[in-house]
Scaffold this motif. Structure first.
Motif, mmCIF file in Angstrom:
data_model
loop_
_atom_site.group_PDB
_atom_site.id
_atom_site.type_symbol
_atom_site.label_atom_id
_atom_site.label_comp_id
_atom_site.label_asym_id
_atom_site.label_seq_id
_atom_site.Cartn_x
_atom_site.Cartn_y
_atom_site.Cartn_z
ATOM 1 N N LEU A 1 0.816 -1.221 0.000
ATOM 2 C CA LEU A 1 0.000 0.000 0.000
ATOM 3 C C LEU A 1 0.843 1.261 0.000
ATOM 4 O O LEU A 1 1.902 1.308 0.649
ATOM 5 C CB LEU A 1 -0.874 0.042 1.260
ATOM 6 C CG LEU A 1 -1.851 -1.106 1.481
ATOM 7 C CD1 LEU A 1 -2.417 -1.045 2.907
ATOM 8 C CD2 LEU A 1 -2.988 -1.050 0.462
ATOM 9 N N LEU B 1 -3.838 0.617 -3.255
ATOM 10 C CA LEU B 1 -3.191 -0.660 -3.548
ATOM 11 C C LEU B 1 -2.152 -0.441 -4.647
ATOM 12 O O LEU B 1 -2.480 0.023 -5.735
ATOM 13 C CB LEU B 1 -4.257 -1.665 -4.004
ATOM 14 C CG LEU B 1 -3.817 -3.114 -4.105
ATOM 15 C CD1 LEU B 1 -3.450 -3.688 -2.728
ATOM 16 C CD2 LEU B 1 -4.941 -3.954 -4.724
ATOM 17 N N TYR C 1 -11.408 -6.907 -0.322
ATOM 18 C CA TYR C 1 -9.993 -6.970 0.086
ATOM 19 C C TYR C 1 -9.831 -7.469 1.522
ATOM 20 O O TYR C 1 -8.732 -7.454 2.047
ATOM 21 C CB TYR C 1 -9.335 -5.590 -0.090
ATOM 22 C CG TYR C 1 -9.344 -5.136 -1.525
ATOM 23 C CD1 TYR C 1 -8.381 -5.597 -2.418
ATOM 24 C CD2 TYR C 1 -10.339 -4.302 -2.000
ATOM 25 C CE1 TYR C 1 -8.409 -5.216 -3.747
ATOM 26 C CE2 TYR C 1 -10.378 -3.914 -3.331
ATOM 27 C CZ TYR C 1 -9.399 -4.373 -4.202
ATOM 28 O OH TYR C 1 -9.435 -3.995 -5.520
#
Ligand SMILES: CC(C)(COP(=O)(O)OP(=O)(O)OC[C@H]1O[C@@H](n2cnc3c(N)ncnc32)[C@H](O)[C@@H]1OP(=O)(O)O)[C@@H](O)C(=O)NCCC(=O)NCCS
Length: 175
Positions: free
Chosen positions: A15, A74, A105
């Motif tokens: 991330l 992401l 997710y």
């Protein structure tokens, strides 16, 4: 008093993290209008794209205290899939870690990854001594995240009209 503004949050393996921009309104709306996501947050659903834009535009934390909840992007797809970060709670005079991700997710360890990075940021960059998390007793997934990042239960109290568990972690966790 001038405070540094940390609009860029800590990178993690999967991330990047940064303040929400008005251009993220659609992703913000998708996240915060989903009843499954909002179920244990104690917050009302965001009702429209317009409301999402307003919420992003009027979010004060980066200008007032210098840090806040970051959009989690992401790396693989560059899409905003949730948020994570620290929030100063004036009513409790404490810094709270919080997170929220799109259901598709969940279960991939992303909240744990983001939350651990927020704790590191709080202790190393902000030099905090303690970070708190507030969670409803029914939110088992979130409680598990808090356990995995090393937070410990520290009692319960009524908050916003609901029985709420408090978890804490001290900077000594850095060793
Ligand atoms: C809470 C939330 C952020 C967790 O995100 P996530 O990316 O799935 O979390 P992780 O994958 O890092 O870890 C989840 C852990 O909870 C466990 N878990 C998931 N559902 C569970 C359940 N119903 N009961 C017990 N454990 C559960 C997972 O197995 C995992 O633990 P493990 O690694 O030991 O197997 C996500 O569910 C979410 O966005 N919920 C809605 C918003 C919210 O409630 N935010 C928190 C408010 S306090």
């Amino acid at each position: 008093m001038h405070v540094p503004s940390y609009r860029i949050g800590p990178d993690t393996e999967r991330l990047t993290q940064r303040a929400f921009e008005v251009e993220d309104a659609e992703a913000f709306f998708t996240l915060n209008s989903n009843p499954a996501v909002m179920r244990y947050t104690g917050e009302p659903l965001v009702r429209s794209l317009h409301a999402a834009r307003e919420a992003i535009a009027s979010y004060p934390d980066f200008d007032t205290v210098g840090y806040g909840r970051w959009a989690c992007v992401l790396k693989q797809t560059r899409s905003v899939i949730g948020f994570c970060g620290l929030k100063y709670l004036a009513d409790l005079d404490t810094v709270d870690v919080g997170y929220r991700f799109l259901p598709q997710y969940w279960g991939l360890g992303l909240a744990t990854e983001a939350c651990a990075a927020s704790l590191q940021f709080g202790f190393k960059t902000l030099q905090l001594e303690q970070i708190t998390a507030l969670v409803l007793p029914e939110n088992h997934a979130s409680i598990r995240v808090l356990e995995k990042v090393g937070m410990r239960p520290d009692g319960e109290f009524m908050y916003d009209g609901a029985r709420t568990l408090r978890f804490v972690v001290n900077s000594s966790i850095l060793g």
